[in-house]
Design a protein around this motif. Structure first.
Motif, mmCIF file in Angstrom:
data_model
loop_
_atom_site.group_PDB
_atom_site.id
_atom_site.type_symbol
_atom_site.label_atom_id
_atom_site.label_comp_id
_atom_site.label_asym_id
_atom_site.label_seq_id
_atom_site.Cartn_x
_atom_site.Cartn_y
_atom_site.Cartn_z
ATOM 1 N N ASN A 132 0.836 -1.193 0.000
ATOM 2 C CA ASN A 132 0.000 0.000 0.000
ATOM 3 C C ASN A 132 0.877 1.252 0.000
ATOM 4 N N ILE A 133 0.270 2.397 -0.255
ATOM 5 C CA ILE A 133 1.011 3.648 -0.370
ATOM 6 C C ILE A 133 1.667 4.034 0.952
ATOM 7 N N LEU A 136 4.804 2.156 1.247
ATOM 8 C CA LEU A 136 5.811 2.688 0.315
ATOM 9 C C LEU A 136 6.480 3.926 0.906
ATOM 10 N N GLU A 137 5.670 4.824 1.469
ATOM 11 C CA GLU A 137 6.217 6.045 2.056
ATOM 12 C C GLU A 137 7.097 5.736 3.252
ATOM 13 N N PHE A 179 -2.731 -3.523 -4.462
ATOM 14 C CA PHE A 179 -3.256 -2.392 -5.229
ATOM 15 C C PHE A 179 -4.209 -2.893 -6.313
ATOM 16 N N GLU A 185 -5.120 2.780 -8.924
ATOM 17 C CA GLU A 185 -4.171 2.981 -7.827
ATOM 18 C C GLU A 185 -2.860 2.233 -8.053
ATOM 19 N N GLN A 188 -0.704 4.451 -10.166
ATOM 20 C CA GLN A 188 -0.301 5.603 -9.361
ATOM 21 C C GLN A 188 0.808 5.217 -8.383
ATOM 22 N N ALA A 189 0.723 4.009 -7.832
ATOM 23 C CA ALA A 189 1.732 3.561 -6.875
ATOM 24 C C ALA A 189 3.090 3.391 -7.542
ATOM 25 N N ALA A 192 4.528 6.792 -8.196
ATOM 26 C CA ALA A 192 5.047 7.407 -6.976
ATOM 27 C C ALA A 192 6.391 6.793 -6.584
ATOM 28 N N ALA A 193 6.509 5.489 -6.730
ATOM 29 C CA ALA A 193 7.744 4.804 -6.347
ATOM 30 C C ALA A 193 8.921 5.237 -7.205
ATOM 31 N N THR A 196 10.485 8.128 -5.658
ATOM 32 C CA THR A 196 10.798 8.059 -4.230
ATOM 33 C C THR A 196 12.258 7.689 -4.005
#
Length: 431
Positions: A132-133, A136-137, A179, A185, A188-189, A192-193, A196
């Motif tokens: 999940n996001i 990941l964060e 996801f 999503e 999108q994940a 985002a990765a 990151t």
């Protein structure tokens, strides 16, 4: 029903790996898990050889540790050249304590803690499968702080109906895992990765469920996942290098079960993967699979001593054993089917209908209902077959019952892999 590891000897006793189960019960006591190590190794080799053949040695078989986990098992996996899928800090710790190479460990889970992710980073696990996001964060922050780079896969829900029990279906959109594709999503994940720090996107992962007999859902999942990889390349300009297709291959618990040969799954899915990549000019990704039950499930049995035979006229007969839901909760959870044999009467016909009752103070503590056995008597040894997966690993100390030992049989010799818990073990952490 005999399994690949059981037979009946000249004394009319059930054997496992060529050894008399009645003698094993006498030597180690009951209840007792017994597993055929030779059969486990044969399953590992069959899967590895099939993977090498169909993907030209560009793949890895990852054993799903949740099926059965102990240090002996990790040593076997290491010697056979497999990787390991772990889903908790405890499984990761066990693997590392057994000397299993961290780079062949993939760390899964839908809610990994900061401590678990830190352990994974510090030990240098090969892949962390992001669910999940928020994870990941968190992983990105931990990796950046530690000056490390985490290679990740994303767990994707491919939306596949695997025709299995609702509790073990994991690929549909409302699953707690991963996801969703339908909502966007997943894309999108990955996007985002890619932005990151401390994160390297290695690939994508799916798992559609467990105890699946049909091959088509696995083929469909591969198509969906490759379609998503193609979308990632087209929209994000990034080529997925690794595709993990999970596990879930079914085994035979009872005579009605009709599992396909593992080679059949591998051959069918590889045709889909290689065909898609050729048609769409997509580089063939490094392929992983995650079998667990299909490696250990039908290599193990559980031995019990019958303590009473209680007939309620006009209703049923209970055959009570010295174990139960503390060592095998699967009937209580899923009404899972099992074959049982009176081990010291295995050559006789099954002419007796019984409900196998466990020893816990719980009306739902049953192993099977209305099942056929050889006529049982107090003191007989009862064997429940195909208990190598999700028995020891799901065992509990409910009613303060100590966990069972595990005996491994190899080359006609028996040895202890896990000791029997003692009452002292039960109070060790009490304060």
């Amino acid at each position: 029903m005999e399994t690949k590891v059981t037979a009946v000897n000249g004394h009319g006793h059930l054997t496992i790996g060529g050894l008399d189960t009645v003698a094993l019960a006498s030597k180690y006591g009951t209840p007792l898990y017994v597993m055929d190590e030779d059969a486990i190794r044969a399953n590992c080799r069959a899967l590895k050889n099939s993977m090498d053949a169909h993907y030209h040695k560009k793949g890895l078989v990852l054993y799903a540790s949740k099926a059965f986990c102990c240090k002996r098992m990790y040593r076997i996996l290491n010697e056979e050249g497999l990787g390991a899928d772990v889903v908790s800090g405890g499984e990761l710790y066990t693997a590392l304590q057994a000397g299993f190479p961290a780079e062949r460990i993939y760390f899964h889970g839908n809610n990994k803690t900061a401590d678990e992710l830190t352990m994974a980073l510090e030990s240098g696990v090969g892949r962390i499968v992001v669910d999940n996001i928020a994870e990941l964060e968190l992983l990105g922050a931990l990796a950046k702080a530690a000056g490390k780079t985490a290679s990740v896969l994303f767990r994707i829900k491919p939306g596949i109906d695997a025709h299995t029990h609702n509790f073990i279906r994991t690929g549909q959109i409302d699953s707690k895992f991963g996801f969703a594709l339908e909502t966007g999503e997943a894309l999108q994940a990955v996007a985002a990765a890619l932005k990151t720090p401390g994160i390297r996107v290695a690939g994508i992962h799916c798992h559609i469920g467990s105890q699946i007999f049909d091959i088509d859902p696995f083929c469909h999942a591969a198509e969906v996942m490759l379609g998503f990889a193609q979308q990632v390349r087209a929209e994000l300009g990034y080529t997925i290098e690794e595709l993990n297709l999970g596990g879930g291959f079914g085994i035979r618990y009872v005579a009605q079960d009709d599992p396909k040969a593992l080679e059949s799954y591998m051959e069918a899915v590889s045709k889909v993967v290689l065909g898609f990549c050729e048609t769409n000019s997509f580089p063939v990704p490094f392929i992983c699979i995650e079998p667990g039950r299909s490696i250990v499930g039908d290599t193990g049995i559980t031995l019990y001593t019958i303590g009473s035979v209680k007939t309620i006229p006009g209703y049923r007969t209970y055959v009570s054993i010295d174990g139960g839901m503390t060592d095998n909760p699967r009937y209580a959870l899923y009404q899972s089917a099992y074959e049982a044999v009176v081990a010291n009467k295995a050559a006789q016909q099954k002419d007796f209908t019984a409900t196998i009752a466990g020893r816990c103070c719980e009306s739902g503590d049953l192993i099977q209902e209305n099942t056929q056995l050889q006529t049982p008597a107090v003191g007989d040894i009862l064997a429940v077959l195909s208990t190598g997966a999700y028995n020891y690993s799901m065992a509990s100390n409910y009613n303060r019952v100590p966990r069972l030992p595990v005996v491994m049989v190899r080359g006609g010799e028996d040895s202890l892999a896990v000791r029997r818990e003692t009452y002292e073990d039960l109070v060790r952490n009490d304060v």
